[in-house]
Write a protein that holds these residues in place. Sequence first.
Motif, PDB file in Angstrom:
ATOM      1  N   VAL A  63       0.839  -1.206   0.000  1.00 56.84           N
ATOM      2  CA  VAL A  63       0.000   0.000   0.000  1.00 56.84           C
ATOM      3  C   VAL A  63       0.871   1.252   0.000  1.00 56.84           C
ATOM      4  CG1 VAL A  63      -1.716   1.304   1.316  1.00 56.84           C
ATOM      5  CG2 VAL A  63      -1.925  -1.188   1.108  1.00 56.84           C
ATOM      6  N   SER A  64       1.920   1.236   0.810  1.00 56.49           N
ATOM      7  CA  SER A  64       2.804   2.399   0.904  1.00 56.49           C
ATOM      8  C   SER A  64       3.513   2.669  -0.409  1.00 56.49           C
ATOM      9  CB  SER A  64       3.827   2.182   2.022  1.00 56.49           C
ATOM     10  OG  SER A  64       3.184   2.062   3.277  1.00 56.49           O
ATOM     11  N   LEU A  65       3.931   1.600  -1.093  1.00 57.64           N
ATOM     12  CA  LEU A  65       4.621   1.780  -2.366  1.00 57.64           C
ATOM     13  C   LEU A  65       3.750   2.545  -3.360  1.00 57.64           C
ATOM     14  CD1 LEU A  65       6.841   1.313  -4.441  1.00 57.64           C
ATOM     15  CD2 LEU A  65       5.872  -0.957  -4.864  1.00 57.64           C
ATOM     16  N   PHE A  66       2.507   2.152  -3.480  1.00 59.52           N
ATOM     17  CA  PHE A  66       1.631   2.832  -4.441  1.00 59.52           C
ATOM     18  C   PHE A  66       1.254   4.232  -3.958  1.00 59.52           C
ATOM     19  CE2 PHE A  66       1.090  -1.578  -5.760  1.00 59.52           C
ATOM     20  CZ  PHE A  66       1.215  -1.445  -7.138  1.00 59.52           C
ATOM     21  N   ALA A  67       1.206   4.425  -2.627  1.00 58.41           N
ATOM     22  CA  ALA A  67       0.927   5.758  -2.106  1.00 58.41           C
ATOM     23  C   ALA A  67       2.092   6.711  -2.368  1.00 58.41           C
ATOM     24  CB  ALA A  67       0.636   5.684  -0.605  1.00 58.41           C
ATOM     25  N   TRP A  68       3.314   6.176  -2.309  1.00 52.93           N
ATOM     26  CA  TRP A  68       4.508   6.995  -2.519  1.00 52.93           C
ATOM     27  C   TRP A  68       4.942   7.029  -3.977  1.00 52.93           C
ATOM     28  CZ3 TRP A  68       7.292  10.229   0.451  1.00 52.93           C
ATOM     29  CH2 TRP A  68       7.021  10.239   1.821  1.00 52.93           C
ATOM     30  N   LEU A  69       4.240   6.328  -4.847  1.00 53.10           N
ATOM     31  CA  LEU A  69       4.672   6.214  -6.232  1.00 53.10           C
ATOM     32  C   LEU A  69       4.832   7.567  -6.933  1.00 53.10           C
ATOM     33  CD1 LEU A  69       5.533   3.995  -8.108  1.00 53.10           C
ATOM     34  CD2 LEU A  69       3.183   3.818  -8.936  1.00 53.10           C
ATOM     35  N   PRO A  70       3.921   8.523  -6.778  1.00 51.53           N
ATOM     36  CA  PRO A  70       4.136   9.826  -7.442  1.00 51.53           C
ATOM     37  C   PRO A  70       5.428  10.514  -6.998  1.00 51.53           C
ATOM     38  CG  PRO A  70       1.857   9.612  -6.718  1.00 51.53           C
ATOM     39  CD  PRO A  70       2.601   8.462  -6.118  1.00 51.53           C
ATOM     40  N   VAL A  71       5.723  10.445  -5.703  1.00 53.20           N
ATOM     41  CA  VAL A  71       6.953  11.064  -5.193  1.00 53.20           C
ATOM     42  C   VAL A  71       8.178  10.338  -5.739  1.00 53.20           C
ATOM     43  CG1 VAL A  71       8.274  11.604  -3.118  1.00 53.20           C
ATOM     44  CG2 VAL A  71       5.783  11.834  -3.108  1.00 53.20           C
ATOM     45  N   LEU A  72       8.112   9.000  -5.753  1.00 49.12           N
ATOM     46  CA  LEU A  72       9.229   8.222  -6.267  1.00 49.12           C
ATOM     47  C   LEU A  72       9.448   8.475  -7.754  1.00 49.12           C
ATOM     48  CD1 LEU A  72       8.538   4.816  -4.448  1.00 49.12           C
ATOM     49  CD2 LEU A  72      10.243   6.546  -3.854  1.00 49.12           C
ATOM     50  N   GLU A  73       8.362   8.667  -8.503  1.00 50.03           N
ATOM     51  CA  GLU A  73       8.496   8.947  -9.936  1.00 50.03           C
ATOM     52  C   GLU A  73       9.166  10.296 -10.164  1.00 50.03           C
ATOM     53  OE1 GLU A  73       4.620   8.640 -11.556  1.00 50.03           O
ATOM     54  OE2 GLU A  73       4.666   6.448 -11.713  1.00 50.03           O
ATOM     55  N   ASP A  74       8.819  11.297  -9.340  1.00 43.46           N
ATOM     56  CA  ASP A  74       9.465  12.604  -9.470  1.00 43.46           C
ATOM     57  C   ASP A  74      10.955  12.522  -9.172  1.00 43.46           C
ATOM     58  OD1 ASP A  74       7.069  13.751 -10.147  1.00 43.46           O
ATOM     59  OD2 ASP A  74       6.609  14.436  -8.115  1.00 43.46           O
ATOM     60  N   ARG A  75      11.317  11.673  -8.227  1.00 41.38           N
ATOM     61  CA  ARG A  75      12.709  11.591  -7.798  1.00 41.38           C
ATOM     62  C   ARG A  75      13.529  10.639  -8.657  1.00 41.38           C
ATOM     63  NH1 ARG A  75      12.513  10.596  -1.958  1.00 41.38           N
ATOM     64  NH2 ARG A  75      12.774   8.367  -2.339  1.00 41.38           N
ATOM     65  N   LEU A  76      12.915   9.527  -9.073  1.00 35.55           N
ATOM     66  CA  LEU A  76      13.661   8.475  -9.763  1.00 35.55           C
ATOM     67  C   LEU A  76      13.263   8.303 -11.220  1.00 35.55           C
ATOM     68  CD1 LEU A  76      13.460   5.784  -6.920  1.00 35.55           C
ATOM     69  CD2 LEU A  76      15.331   7.378  -7.364  1.00 35.55           C
ATOM     70  N   GLY A  77      12.180   8.941 -11.621  1.00 39.19           N
ATOM     71  CA  GLY A  77      11.692   8.748 -12.973  1.00 39.19           C
ATOM     72  C   GLY A  77      10.593   7.701 -13.021  1.00 39.19           C
ATOM     73  N   ALA A  78       9.874   7.671 -14.126  1.00 38.15           N
ATOM     74  CA  ALA A  78       8.774   6.718 -14.263  1.00 38.15           C
ATOM     75  C   ALA A  78       9.306   5.291 -14.285  1.00 38.15           C
ATOM     76  CB  ALA A  78       7.993   7.007 -15.544  1.00 38.15           C
ATOM     77  N   PRO A  79       8.686   4.388 -13.533  1.00 42.63           N
ATOM     78  CA  PRO A  79       9.164   3.001 -13.503  1.00 42.63           C
ATOM     79  C   PRO A  79       8.781   2.263 -14.782  1.00 42.63           C
ATOM     80  CG  PRO A  79       7.167   3.202 -12.203  1.00 42.63           C
ATOM     81  CD  PRO A  79       7.524   4.593 -12.644  1.00 42.63           C
ATOM     82  N   SER A  80       9.577   1.257 -15.117  1.00 47.91           N
ATOM     83  CA  SER A  80       9.245   0.413 -16.257  1.00 47.91           C
ATOM     84  C   SER A  80       8.169  -0.593 -15.838  1.00 47.91           C
ATOM     85  CB  SER A  80      10.488  -0.324 -16.745  1.00 47.91           C
ATOM     86  OG  SER A  80      10.904  -1.283 -15.773  1.00 47.91           O
ATOM     87  N   ALA A  81       7.763  -1.428 -16.785  1.00 49.10           N
ATOM     88  CA  ALA A  81       6.707  -2.395 -16.497  1.00 49.10           C
ATOM     89  C   ALA A  81       7.143  -3.434 -15.479  1.00 49.10           C
ATOM     90  CB  ALA A  81       6.282  -3.087 -17.790  1.00 49.10           C
ATOM     91  N   PHE A  82       8.472  -3.614 -15.340  1.00 47.51           N
ATOM     92  CA  PHE A  82       8.968  -4.654 -14.447  1.00 47.51           C
ATOM     93  C   PHE A  82       9.464  -4.112 -13.107  1.00 47.51           C
ATOM     94  CE2 PHE A  82       9.577  -6.293 -18.759  1.00 47.51           C
ATOM     95  CZ  PHE A  82       8.894  -7.501 -18.668  1.00 47.51           C
ATOM     96  N   ASP A  83       9.633  -2.799 -12.997  1.00 46.14           N
ATOM     97  CA  ASP A  83      10.243  -2.241 -11.784  1.00 46.14           C
ATOM     98  C   ASP A  83       9.430  -2.545 -10.529  1.00 46.14           C
ATOM     99  OD1 ASP A  83      12.407  -1.284 -13.105  1.00 46.14           O
ATOM    100  OD2 ASP A  83      11.656   0.764 -13.307  1.00 46.14           O
ATOM    101  N   ILE A  84       8.135  -2.251 -10.575  1.00 43.99           N
ATOM    102  CA  ILE A  84       7.302  -2.446  -9.383  1.00 43.99           C
ATOM    103  C   ILE A  84       7.191  -3.924  -9.006  1.00 43.99           C
ATOM    104  CG2 ILE A  84       4.970  -2.212  -8.445  1.00 43.99           C
ATOM    105  CD1 ILE A  84       4.760   0.449  -9.890  1.00 43.99           C
TER     106      ILE A  84
END
Length: 206
Positions: A122-143
Amino acid sequence: TAATPRVRRFLRSRPWLVDVAVSVVVALIVEATLASEVATGETEVTPWQVATIAGTAIALLFRRRAPLTVLVVVTLLTSVVTFSAESNLVLAVPIALYAVAAFRSPVIGWVAAAAVYLVTVVSLFAWLPVLEDRLGAPSAFDIPVVLLTLAMADAVGVLLGTNAWQRSERVRALTERAEQLARERDNEARIATLAERSRIAREMHD
């Protein structure tokens, strides 16, 4: 080697040394990761990161005394308040799960692992926008890879803790058996002494 049993006895008699070593190693691994990221310009160290690392390391010092409380604190610091998978700080979660399984029970360890993993997802998906800003958009396999890695790490923590708990239970059972045999020998010796005294008394009476 011949020194290994002495080292084990030394550490067994001073468990706080092991707890301090675990906390220091986790902190060093995280600091090394952050240092490499800072050197390459990928991130900047913030006071909050320092506080999170220090809080997690301090919490791990009490994993033997209050494993469930430590697990809750570590999960909050590494997955809820912030999501720190990229800094390796989430290594503290499997360590805390090890303590739960080893010092409470394997059943509690697996239940705790399932609850913690649900919180992590749950936390991963909640923090996903912040992580995308910091690390870039994840690929299909990253998550999926991150979730699988975290699941495996949590499972390894519980499995190792279960092994430690089983060893502890075997030692406890052997100790109880030895104490029982000692009590039985003492009882038999007392019975034999009373029987001998009774025989002597009968002979003297005759």
